[in-house]
Design a protein around this motif. Structure first.
Motif, PDB file in Angstrom:
ATOM      1  N   GLY A  46      18.591  36.006 -60.061  1.00 53.40           N
ATOM      2  CA  GLY A  46      17.842  34.795 -60.725  1.00 53.40           C
ATOM      3  C   GLY A  46      18.537  33.485 -60.711  1.00 53.40           C
ATOM      4  N   TYR A  47      18.926  32.721 -61.967  1.00 53.51           N
ATOM      5  CA  TYR A  47      19.421  31.693 -61.878  1.00 53.51           C
ATOM      6  C   TYR A  47      21.082  31.895 -61.535  1.00 53.51           C
ATOM      7  CZ  TYR A  47      15.340  29.018 -63.481  1.00 53.51           C
ATOM      8  OH  TYR A  47      14.292  28.263 -63.353  1.00 53.51           O
ATOM      9  N   ALA A  48      21.553  32.887 -61.668  1.00 54.93           N
ATOM     10  CA  ALA A  48      23.203  33.214 -61.481  1.00 54.93           C
ATOM     11  C   ALA A  48      23.758  32.690 -60.439  1.00 54.93           C
ATOM     12  CB  ALA A  48      23.363  34.920 -61.724  1.00 54.93           C
ATOM     13  N   ASP A  49      23.055  32.789 -59.233  1.00 49.62           N
ATOM     14  CA  ASP A  49      23.766  32.197 -58.101  1.00 49.62           C
ATOM     15  C   ASP A  49      22.794  31.060 -57.344  1.00 49.62           C
ATOM     16  OD1 ASP A  49      24.914  31.812 -55.517  1.00 49.62           O
ATOM     17  OD2 ASP A  49      24.662  33.640 -54.696  1.00 49.62           O
ATOM     18  N   ILE A  50      23.462  29.809 -57.674  1.00 51.12           N
ATOM     19  CA  ILE A  50      22.699  28.663 -57.390  1.00 51.12           C
ATOM     20  C   ILE A  50      22.542  28.461 -55.728  1.00 51.12           C
ATOM     21  CG2 ILE A  50      22.934  25.839 -57.436  1.00 51.12           C
ATOM     22  CD1 ILE A  50      21.947  27.091 -59.938  1.00 51.12           C
ATOM     23  N   THR A  51      23.526  29.000 -55.195  1.00 52.04           N
ATOM     24  CA  THR A  51      23.564  28.941 -53.628  1.00 52.04           C
ATOM     25  C   THR A  51      22.236  29.428 -52.993  1.00 52.04           C
ATOM     26  OG1 THR A  51      24.828  30.951 -52.996  1.00 52.04           O
ATOM     27  CG2 THR A  51      26.022  29.087 -53.534  1.00 52.04           C
ATOM     28  N   LYS A  52      21.547  30.377 -53.638  1.00 50.10           N
ATOM     29  CA  LYS A  52      20.281  31.082 -53.187  1.00 50.10           C
ATOM     30  C   LYS A  52      19.201  29.990 -53.336  1.00 50.10           C
ATOM     31  CE  LYS A  52      22.236  34.856 -52.753  1.00 50.10           C
ATOM     32  NZ  LYS A  52      22.770  35.472 -51.380  1.00 50.10           N
ATOM     33  N   PHE A  53      19.076  28.899 -53.974  1.00 52.08           N
ATOM     34  CA  PHE A  53      18.045  28.046 -54.436  1.00 52.08           C
ATOM     35  C   PHE A  53      18.109  26.952 -53.044  1.00 52.08           C
ATOM     36  CE2 PHE A  53      18.524  29.821 -58.292  1.00 52.08           C
ATOM     37  CZ  PHE A  53      17.192  29.902 -59.029  1.00 52.08           C
ATOM     38  N   ASP A  54      16.722  26.372 -53.018  1.00 53.49           N
ATOM     39  CA  ASP A  54      16.742  25.379 -52.106  1.00 53.49           C
ATOM     40  C   ASP A  54      16.782  23.955 -52.807  1.00 53.49           C
ATOM     41  OD1 ASP A  54      16.346  26.843 -49.570  1.00 53.49           O
ATOM     42  OD2 ASP A  54      14.241  27.189 -50.150  1.00 53.49           O
ATOM     43  N   LEU A  55      17.253  23.068 -52.322  1.00 50.61           N
ATOM     44  CA  LEU A  55      17.106  21.817 -53.061  1.00 50.61           C
ATOM     45  C   LEU A  55      16.073  20.967 -52.426  1.00 50.61           C
ATOM     46  CD1 LEU A  55      18.325  19.422 -54.809  1.00 50.61           C
ATOM     47  CD2 LEU A  55      19.630  18.613 -52.853  1.00 50.61           C
ATOM     48  N   THR A  56      14.805  20.978 -53.293  1.00 48.08           N
ATOM     49  CA  THR A  56      13.540  20.327 -52.659  1.00 48.08           C
ATOM     50  C   THR A  56      13.364  18.927 -52.784  1.00 48.08           C
ATOM     51  OG1 THR A  56      12.764  22.497 -53.167  1.00 48.08           O
ATOM     52  CG2 THR A  56      11.073  20.800 -52.627  1.00 48.08           C
ATOM     53  N   ALA A  57      13.724  18.695 -54.105  1.00 50.26           N
ATOM     54  CA  ALA A  57      13.402  17.118 -54.174  1.00 50.26           C
ATOM     55  C   ALA A  57      14.528  16.650 -55.353  1.00 50.26           C
ATOM     56  CB  ALA A  57      12.014  16.601 -54.647  1.00 50.26           C
ATOM     57  N   VAL A  58      14.795  15.302 -55.404  1.00 51.34           N
ATOM     58  CA  VAL A  58      15.530  14.593 -56.375  1.00 51.34           C
ATOM     59  C   VAL A  58      15.021  13.275 -56.847  1.00 51.34           C
ATOM     60  CG1 VAL A  58      17.936  13.503 -57.195  1.00 51.34           C
ATOM     61  CG2 VAL A  58      17.744  15.721 -55.730  1.00 51.34           C
ATOM     62  N   VAL A  59      14.638  12.983 -57.855  1.00 50.70           N
ATOM     63  CA  VAL A  59      14.040  11.709 -58.059  1.00 50.70           C
ATOM     64  C   VAL A  59      15.019  11.062 -58.991  1.00 50.70           C
ATOM     65  CG1 VAL A  59      12.434  10.311 -59.405  1.00 50.70           C
ATOM     66  CG2 VAL A  59      11.658  12.086 -58.080  1.00 50.70           C
ATOM     67  N   ALA A  60      15.632   9.701 -58.548  1.00 50.99           N
ATOM     68  CA  ALA A  60      16.635   9.061 -59.252  1.00 50.99           C
ATOM     69  C   ALA A  60      15.915   7.460 -59.382  1.00 50.99           C
ATOM     70  CB  ALA A  60      17.783   8.996 -58.399  1.00 50.99           C
ATOM     71  N   TYR A  61      16.482   6.939 -60.479  1.00 55.46           N
ATOM     72  CA  TYR A  61      16.248   5.462 -60.888  1.00 55.46           C
ATOM     73  C   TYR A  61      17.423   4.504 -60.433  1.00 55.46           C
ATOM     74  CZ  TYR A  61      14.026   1.453 -62.786  1.00 55.46           C
ATOM     75  OH  TYR A  61      13.421   0.091 -63.208  1.00 55.46           O
ATOM     76  N   ILE A  62      17.114   3.888 -59.317  1.00 53.43           N
ATOM     77  CA  ILE A  62      18.517   3.113 -58.837  1.00 53.43           C
ATOM     78  C   ILE A  62      18.047   1.767 -58.733  1.00 53.43           C
ATOM     79  CG2 ILE A  62      20.171   3.179 -57.095  1.00 53.43           C
ATOM     80  CD1 ILE A  62      19.575   5.945 -56.234  1.00 53.43           C
ATOM     81  N   ASP A  63      18.900   1.028 -59.230  1.00 49.56           N
ATOM     82  CA  ASP A  63      18.546  -0.634 -58.563  1.00 49.56           C
ATOM     83  C   ASP A  63      17.313  -0.948 -58.995  1.00 49.56           C
ATOM     84  OD1 ASP A  63      21.546  -0.811 -58.140  1.00 49.56           O
ATOM     85  OD2 ASP A  63      21.187  -0.410 -56.027  1.00 49.56           O
ATOM     86  N   GLY A  64      16.846  -0.744 -60.301  1.00 50.73           N
ATOM     87  CA  GLY A  64      15.492  -0.945 -60.654  1.00 50.73           C
ATOM     88  C   GLY A  64      14.273  -0.420 -59.665  1.00 50.73           C
ATOM     89  N   ARG A  65      14.500   0.624 -59.037  1.00 54.74           N
ATOM     90  CA  ARG A  65      13.426   1.381 -58.194  1.00 54.74           C
ATOM     91  C   ARG A  65      13.632   2.799 -58.308  1.00 54.74           C
ATOM     92  NH1 ARG A  65      12.383  -0.346 -52.007  1.00 54.74           N
ATOM     93  NH2 ARG A  65      10.281   0.732 -51.936  1.00 54.74           N
ATOM     94  N   PHE A  66      12.473   3.608 -58.398  1.00 54.59           N
ATOM     95  CA  PHE A  66      12.616   4.739 -58.340  1.00 54.59           C
ATOM     96  C   PHE A  66      12.730   5.258 -56.663  1.00 54.59           C
ATOM     97  CE2 PHE A  66       9.924   4.587 -62.240  1.00 54.59           C
ATOM     98  CZ  PHE A  66      10.400   5.607 -63.001  1.00 54.59           C
ATOM     99  N   HIS A  67      13.512   6.227 -56.458  1.00 53.76           N
ATOM    100  CA  HIS A  67      13.715   6.968 -55.292  1.00 53.76           C
ATOM    101  C   HIS A  67      13.500   8.274 -55.270  1.00 53.76           C
ATOM    102  CE1 HIS A  67      16.216   2.932 -55.186  1.00 53.76           C
ATOM    103  NE2 HIS A  67      16.548   3.440 -53.884  1.00 53.76           N
ATOM    104  N   VAL A  68      12.865   8.733 -54.263  1.00 46.85           N
ATOM    105  CA  VAL A  68      12.298  10.123 -54.221  1.00 46.85           C
ATOM    106  C   VAL A  68      12.973  10.707 -52.948  1.00 46.85           C
ATOM    107  CG1 VAL A  68      10.505  11.687 -53.752  1.00 46.85           C
ATOM    108  CG2 VAL A  68      10.071   9.857 -55.180  1.00 46.85           C
TER     109      VAL A  68
END
Length: 229
Positions: A33-55
């Protein structure tokens, strides 16, 4: 969905970066389940940096066909996360147990050393604030509810996203629904930014007290006490 000007100025002044982290891995498919983070893929991160969204995503600049029609969202490969986030102060939802460990694990195979950030996790901080408020068990409040109760931007008109749960988003993502998924993550970053601004100004947040079903404003840890990782 745009961010309020006063929130943008707050982010510019404090250098805080709101983020939303997404994995298309279904925890129901994992024995742990959620117990082992290493089993998950990192698919996307959205961040707001310097006045702009980054995907940041696994397809990088190819995601340009899925982002909003304006030029305010910049698609980038996941590999560039370190360059943009290392050493920064992040604010988000479920960062402590999911988001930051997932990013850290993804970047752990690189030769550039450990990934270090300080972060403020709205899920954990509201949980502990409510624990103090009731002198009893804490409570996990959903990000949409926090945004709605605290009058965040477009929290009323985002009704089409209310039922768009994490599980539905995972399924939608696998079947090509990236545009809605990215819009969902963008909304998350905006709400996190606006909640951060309110907490910074008032050192309090509005939640619903389960004992009375009424909304109450409760003290919460300030952003200056964000946890180092």
């Amino acid at each position: 969905m745009e961010m309020k000007k006063k929130t943008k100025k707050f982010l510019e002044k404090t250098k805080i970066i709101p983020v939303a982290v997404f994995s298309s891995t279904d925890p129901a498919d994992l024995e742990t389940g959620y117990a082992d983070i290493t089993k998950f893929d990192l698919t996307a991160v959205v961040a707001y940096i310097d006045g702009r969204f980054h995907v940041f995503s696994e397809v990088g600049e190819m995601d340009s066909m899925y982002v909003m029609e304006d030029n305010k969202t910049r698609p980038l490969p996941l590999e560039s996360l370190r360059h943009h986030l290392h050493g920064k102060q992040l604010i988000g939802y479920d960062l402590e147990k999911f988001g930051v460990p997932l990013i850290s694990h993804y970047l752990s195979n690189e030769s550039d050393g450990d990934f270090k950030v300080s972060f403020y996790d709205l899920l954990q901080e509201t949980y502990h604030a409510y624990e103090e408020h009731t002198n009893g068990p804490g409570k996990r409040f959903g990000l949409f509810n926090l945004a709605y109760w605290n009058a965040c931007q477009n929290s009323v008109s985002a009704a089409d996203l209310v039922g768009f749960t994490k599980l539905k988003m995972i399924k939608s993502w696998h079947f090509g629904g990236r545009r809605k998924g990215i819009r969902y993550l963008r909304n998350h970053t905006i709400w996190c930014a606006e909640l951060a601004h309110r907490i910074f100004k008032h050192e309090a947040i509005t939640v619903r007290d389960h004992r009375t079903s009424k909304k109450v404003k409760i003290p919460i840890k300030t952003l200056e006490d964000a946890r180092p990782e």
